[in-house]
Motif scaffolding. Structure first.
Motif, PDB file in Angstrom:
ATOM      1  N   GLU A 189       0.828  -1.220   0.000  1.00 56.93           N
ATOM      2  CA  GLU A 189       0.000   0.000   0.000  1.00 56.93           C
ATOM      3  C   GLU A 189       0.854   1.259   0.000  1.00 56.93           C
ATOM      4  O   GLU A 189       0.409   2.323  -0.406  1.00 56.93           O
ATOM      5  N   ARG A 190       2.079   1.135   0.484  1.00 60.45           N
ATOM      6  CA  ARG A 190       2.940   2.329   0.578  1.00 60.45           C
ATOM      7  C   ARG A 190       3.967   2.403  -0.533  1.00 60.45           C
ATOM      8  O   ARG A 190       4.968   3.115  -0.413  1.00 60.45           O
ATOM      9  N   SER A 191       3.763   1.665  -1.581  1.00 57.43           N
ATOM     10  CA  SER A 191       4.761   1.676  -2.655  1.00 57.43           C
ATOM     11  C   SER A 191       4.822   3.055  -3.308  1.00 57.43           C
ATOM     12  O   SER A 191       3.818   3.774  -3.363  1.00 57.43           O
ATOM     13  N   GLY A 192       5.988   3.413  -3.807  1.00 57.99           N
ATOM     14  CA  GLY A 192       6.079   4.584  -4.675  1.00 57.99           C
ATOM     15  C   GLY A 192       5.425   4.244  -5.998  1.00 57.99           C
ATOM     16  O   GLY A 192       4.977   3.106  -6.208  1.00 57.99           O
ATOM     17  N   SER A 193       5.354   5.212  -6.909  1.00 60.80           N
ATOM     18  CA  SER A 193       4.676   4.921  -8.167  1.00 60.80           C
ATOM     19  C   SER A 193       5.602   4.164  -9.116  1.00 60.80           C
ATOM     20  O   SER A 193       6.828   4.214  -8.992  1.00 60.80           O
ATOM     21  N   PHE A 194       4.984   3.438 -10.048  1.00 62.96           N
ATOM     22  CA  PHE A 194       5.759   2.723 -11.065  1.00 62.96           C
ATOM     23  C   PHE A 194       6.571   3.709 -11.882  1.00 62.96           C
ATOM     24  O   PHE A 194       7.753   3.496 -12.160  1.00 62.96           O
ATOM     25  N   ARG A 195       5.923   4.819 -12.255  1.00 63.68           N
ATOM     26  CA  ARG A 195       6.600   5.809 -13.110  1.00 63.68           C
ATOM     27  C   ARG A 195       7.816   6.421 -12.420  1.00 63.68           C
ATOM     28  O   ARG A 195       8.807   6.721 -13.065  1.00 63.68           O
ATOM     29  N   GLU A 196       7.720   6.602 -11.113  1.00 65.00           N
ATOM     30  CA  GLU A 196       8.857   7.133 -10.360  1.00 65.00           C
ATOM     31  C   GLU A 196      10.074   6.225 -10.547  1.00 65.00           C
ATOM     32  O   GLU A 196      11.187   6.677 -10.697  1.00 65.00           O
ATOM     33  N   GLN A 197       9.823   4.928 -10.532  1.00 62.93           N
ATOM     34  CA  GLN A 197      10.928   3.977 -10.606  1.00 62.93           C
ATOM     35  C   GLN A 197      11.354   3.696 -12.042  1.00 62.93           C
ATOM     36  O   GLN A 197      12.551   3.550 -12.312  1.00 62.93           O
ATOM     37  N   PHE A 198      10.400   3.599 -12.951  1.00 61.11           N
ATOM     38  CA  PHE A 198      10.727   3.111 -14.295  1.00 61.11           C
ATOM     39  C   PHE A 198      10.350   4.079 -15.415  1.00 61.11           C
ATOM     40  O   PHE A 198      10.528   3.754 -16.592  1.00 61.11           O
ATOM     41  N   GLY A 199       9.838   5.246 -15.068  1.00 58.04           N
ATOM     42  CA  GLY A 199       9.360   6.174 -16.103  1.00 58.04           C
ATOM     43  C   GLY A 199      10.428   6.549 -17.115  1.00 58.04           C
ATOM     44  O   GLY A 199      10.114   6.875 -18.269  1.00 58.04           O
ATOM     45  N   PHE A 200      11.693   6.459 -16.737  1.00 55.51           N
ATOM     46  CA  PHE A 200      12.765   6.852 -17.654  1.00 55.51           C
ATOM     47  C   PHE A 200      12.841   5.955 -18.891  1.00 55.51           C
ATOM     48  O   PHE A 200      13.462   6.317 -19.883  1.00 55.51           O
ATOM     49  N   ILE A 201      12.169   4.802 -18.847  1.00 59.01           N
ATOM     50  CA  ILE A 201      12.162   3.894 -20.003  1.00 59.01           C
ATOM     51  C   ILE A 201      11.135   4.319 -21.054  1.00 59.01           C
ATOM     52  O   ILE A 201      11.208   3.935 -22.216  1.00 59.01           O
ATOM     53  N   GLU A 202      10.147   5.117 -20.647  1.00 59.97           N
ATOM     54  CA  GLU A 202       8.962   5.315 -21.485  1.00 59.97           C
ATOM     55  C   GLU A 202       9.305   5.819 -22.888  1.00 59.97           C
ATOM     56  O   GLU A 202       8.816   5.291 -23.889  1.00 59.97           O
ATOM     57  N   LYS A 203      10.160   6.831 -22.953  1.00 65.35           N
ATOM     58  CA  LYS A 203      10.430   7.453 -24.260  1.00 65.35           C
ATOM     59  C   LYS A 203      11.014   6.420 -25.238  1.00 65.35           C
ATOM     60  O   LYS A 203      10.541   6.268 -26.373  1.00 65.35           O
ATOM     61  N   GLU A 204      12.011   5.705 -24.743  1.00 63.18           N
ATOM     62  CA  GLU A 204      12.669   4.721 -25.606  1.00 63.18           C
ATOM     63  C   GLU A 204      11.733   3.576 -25.983  1.00 63.18           C
ATOM     64  O   GLU A 204      11.708   3.115 -27.122  1.00 63.18           O
ATOM     65  N   LEU A 205      10.939   3.141 -24.996  1.00 63.22           N
ATOM     66  CA  LEU A 205      10.020   2.036 -25.257  1.00 63.22           C
ATOM     67  C   LEU A 205       8.984   2.441 -26.304  1.00 63.22           C
ATOM     68  O   LEU A 205       8.678   1.695 -27.238  1.00 63.22           O
ATOM     69  N   ARG A 206       8.480   3.671 -26.192  1.00 63.98           N
ATOM     70  CA  ARG A 206       7.484   4.130 -27.166  1.00 63.98           C
ATOM     71  C   ARG A 206       8.106   4.329 -28.549  1.00 63.98           C
ATOM     72  O   ARG A 206       7.456   4.107 -29.569  1.00 63.98           O
ATOM     73  N   GLN A 207       9.374   4.765 -28.568  1.00 64.53           N
ATOM     74  CA  GLN A 207      10.042   4.914 -29.874  1.00 64.53           C
ATOM     75  C   GLN A 207      10.204   3.556 -30.553  1.00 64.53           C
ATOM     76  O   GLN A 207      10.034   3.405 -31.755  1.00 64.53           O
ATOM     77  N   THR A 208      10.494   2.544 -29.738  1.00 59.40           N
ATOM     78  CA  THR A 208      10.734   1.209 -30.298  1.00 59.40           C
ATOM     79  C   THR A 208       9.425   0.506 -30.641  1.00 59.40           C
ATOM     80  O   THR A 208       9.330  -0.204 -31.645  1.00 59.40           O
ATOM     81  N   VAL A 209       8.420   0.665 -29.786  1.00 60.73           N
ATOM     82  CA  VAL A 209       7.117   0.015 -30.025  1.00 60.73           C
ATOM     83  C   VAL A 209       6.066   1.124 -30.057  1.00 60.73           C
ATOM     84  O   VAL A 209       5.304   1.324 -29.107  1.00 60.73           O
ATOM     85  N   PRO A 210       5.996   1.897 -31.179  1.00 61.43           N
ATOM     86  CA  PRO A 210       5.157   3.099 -31.181  1.00 61.43           C
ATOM     87  C   PRO A 210       3.679   2.816 -30.945  1.00 61.43           C
ATOM     88  O   PRO A 210       2.970   3.653 -30.421  1.00 61.43           O
ATOM     89  N   ARG A 211       3.213   1.648 -31.327  1.00 59.18           N
ATOM     90  CA  ARG A 211       1.780   1.352 -31.137  1.00 59.18           C
ATOM     91  C   ARG A 211       1.588   0.344 -29.992  1.00 59.18           C
ATOM     92  O   ARG A 211       0.762  -0.560 -30.081  1.00 59.18           O
ATOM     93  N   ILE A 212       2.341   0.533 -28.939  1.00 63.95           N
ATOM     94  CA  ILE A 212       2.333  -0.466 -27.855  1.00 63.95           C
ATOM     95  C   ILE A 212       0.967  -0.585 -27.185  1.00 63.95           C
ATOM     96  O   ILE A 212       0.640  -1.629 -26.626  1.00 63.95           O
ATOM     97  N   GLU A 213       0.148   0.453 -27.292  1.00 65.23           N
ATOM     98  CA  GLU A 213      -1.195   0.348 -26.715  1.00 65.23           C
ATOM     99  C   GLU A 213      -2.200  -0.282 -27.687  1.00 65.23           C
ATOM    100  O   GLU A 213      -3.182  -0.865 -27.261  1.00 65.23           O
ATOM    101  N   GLU A 214      -1.924  -0.167 -28.993  1.00 64.87           N
ATOM    102  CA  GLU A 214      -2.896  -0.659 -29.998  1.00 64.87           C
ATOM    103  C   GLU A 214      -2.564  -2.093 -30.403  1.00 64.87           C
ATOM    104  O   GLU A 214      -2.221  -2.363 -31.548  1.00 64.87           O
ATOM    105  N   GLN A 215      -2.654  -2.977 -29.448  1.00 62.55           N
ATOM    106  CA  GLN A 215      -2.276  -4.364 -29.676  1.00 62.55           C
ATOM    107  C   GLN A 215      -3.450  -5.276 -29.366  1.00 62.55           C
ATOM    108  O   GLN A 215      -4.333  -4.906 -28.598  1.00 62.55           O
ATOM    109  N   LYS A 216      -3.430  -6.471 -29.977  1.00 57.24           N
ATOM    110  CA  LYS A 216      -4.366  -7.514 -29.512  1.00 57.24           C
ATOM    111  C   LYS A 216      -3.543  -8.668 -28.953  1.00 57.24           C
ATOM    112  O   LYS A 216      -2.464  -8.981 -29.471  1.00 57.24           O
ATOM    113  N   HIS A 217      -4.075  -9.249 -27.902  1.00 51.42           N
ATOM    114  CA  HIS A 217      -3.408 -10.341 -27.201  1.00 51.42           C
ATOM    115  C   HIS A 217      -3.792 -11.624 -27.928  1.00 51.42           C
ATOM    116  O   HIS A 217      -4.969 -11.979 -27.975  1.00 51.42           O
ATOM    117  N   VAL A 218      -2.800 -12.296 -28.541  1.00 47.03           N
ATOM    118  CA  VAL A 218      -3.175 -13.405 -29.428  1.00 47.03           C
ATOM    119  C   VAL A 218      -2.761 -14.777 -28.931  1.00 47.03           C
ATOM    120  O   VAL A 218      -3.297 -15.787 -29.381  1.00 47.03           O
TER     121      VAL A 218
END
Ligand code: FES
Ligand SMILES: [Fe+2]
Length: 367
Positions: free
Chosen positions: A154-183
């Motif tokens: 319950e007292r965890s810090g946020s995910f973004r606080e710990q790992f947010g620095f990956i977001e830019k690179e991850l989105r550049q590599t997988v630009p449509r990472i949200e528009e996926q279907k689980h197959v």
């Protein structure tokens, strides 16, 4: 509990490092301690938003032995709850599905998608009972680039606080990472401790001896680059013909997210979870995704082939390590932790061991 400190590696040199002792892999009491110190306190990936794509859809995931219900609310917000009915403790949901209310199968208490009790049958004759005061037990959840992470602390810090620095690179590599279907889901049984599964992921030293098909037909280990930053690893590797890349980010403690180069199809999103079950059993769970606009047949076919080749080969060495570590002739391993060794370096494993020890030695959460 007697804990080895990271500084006590005997004979440690900058690039030759003594690994964690075998008992850390074999002793159920160490695993119990890891549950409390690592898995109940870290951000733990349960999947991708496409696994609950519409308001009202839900799925049940697991953080070791804790079932967690992930619900896509009618306000388009994702929420997570412990998967247990507040009445007498029956599991609330199973698997995945769609609903307007969450109805417990035992006495039909029914909750809205925000976890509030709406109906408790035949309870009107008990005026002291206040349904409005009953809610499912919530769990912290964050959606990051379409990935669903939960944290039982319950007292965890946020995910973004710990790992947010990956977001830019991850989105550049997988630009449509949200528009996926689980197959396709592929849980591979690893008859070993979860750390051995993570370690197997954390190096390509074994790729040549173990993965003949993969190295002969898909990736070129000569191009491997592995970097560690914060509590993440970044794996980059080219295909043999240089037409595609495999880029994977590892998020402590047990998730790899990135592109898999599927021959004849292209790069596609693949998530690997190293899901601990017991001290001696782990599911190395692959989830395969395809861009919503693309056909999934080729990826499903490749995922099945991958299961029979790379997946089975990794499962065999994972089991071999667990058997070998029980030998009286083995106390702890030796890591060749030199980043300049390219594909053969084990420095990410040495870092991973440091993270494990830091977590085990951290004071217990007061939550
Ligand atoms: S245990 Fe859920 S309604 Fe009784
Ligand atoms: Fe492997």
């Amino acid at each position: 509990m007697d804990m080895l400190s990271a500084g006590s590696y005997k004979g440690a040199a900058a690039n030759v490092v003594e690994a964690l002792p075998a008992r850390y892999y074999l002793d159920p009491t160490v695993f119990e301690r890891e549950k409390q110190a690592i898995f109940y306190r870290s951000w733990y990936c349960l999947g991708h938003i496409s696994m609950a794509p519409k308001p009202g859809s839900y799925f049940v995931g697991k953080v070791v032995d804790q079932e967690i219900l992930v619900v896509h609310g009618d306000d388009r917000t994702y929420r997570a709850f412990y998967n247990v009915c507040r009445h007498r403790g029956h599991q609330l949901a199973r698997g995945s599905g769609e609903c307007r209310t969450l109805v417990c199968p035992y006495h039909a208490w029914s909750y809205d998608l925000r976890g509030r009790l709406k109906v408790a049958p035949h309870s009107k004759g008990v005026p002291q009972f206040k349904p409005a005061e009953v809610e499912l037990a919530p769990v912290n959840i964050e959606v990051f680039c379409g990935l669903i992470f939960v944290n039982l602390d319950e007292r965890s810090g946020s995910f973004r606080e710990q790992f947010g620095f990956i977001e830019k690179e991850l989105r550049q590599t997988v630009p449509r990472i949200e528009e996926q279907k689980h197959v396709f889901d592929l849980p591979v049984e690893h008859r070993c401790n979860w750390k051995a599964s993570v370690e197997n992921f954390s190096e390509c030293y074994h790729c040549g001896p173990v993965h003949k098909y993969l190295v002969g037909n898909v990736i070129d280990p000569q191009t491997y680059q592995l970097t560690v930053c914060g509590r993440t690893q970044k794996h980059e590797i080219c295909t043999r013909d240089r037409s595609m890349n495999q880029n994977i980010w590892f998020f402590w403690p047990n998730t790899g997210v990135g592109l898999y180069p599927v021959p004849g199809f292209g790069e596609t999103l693949c998530i690997r979870h190293m899901y601990p079950v017991r001290h001696d059993f782990t599911y190395y769970h692959y989830r395969w995704f395809v861009d919503v606009e693309k056909d999934s047949g080729a990826v499903i076919d490749y995922a099945k082939h991958h299961s029979a080749t790379t997946g089975a080969e990794d499962a065999a060495v994972a089991a071999g390590v667990h058997i070998g570590m029980q030998s009286r002739g083995f106390i702890s391993g030796i890591l060749l932790a030199d980043p300049d060794r390219g594909a053969s370096t084990e420095h990410a494993i040495a870092e991973f061991h440091r993270w494990v020890m830091e977590a085990l030695m951290a004071p217990p959460s007061s939550s």
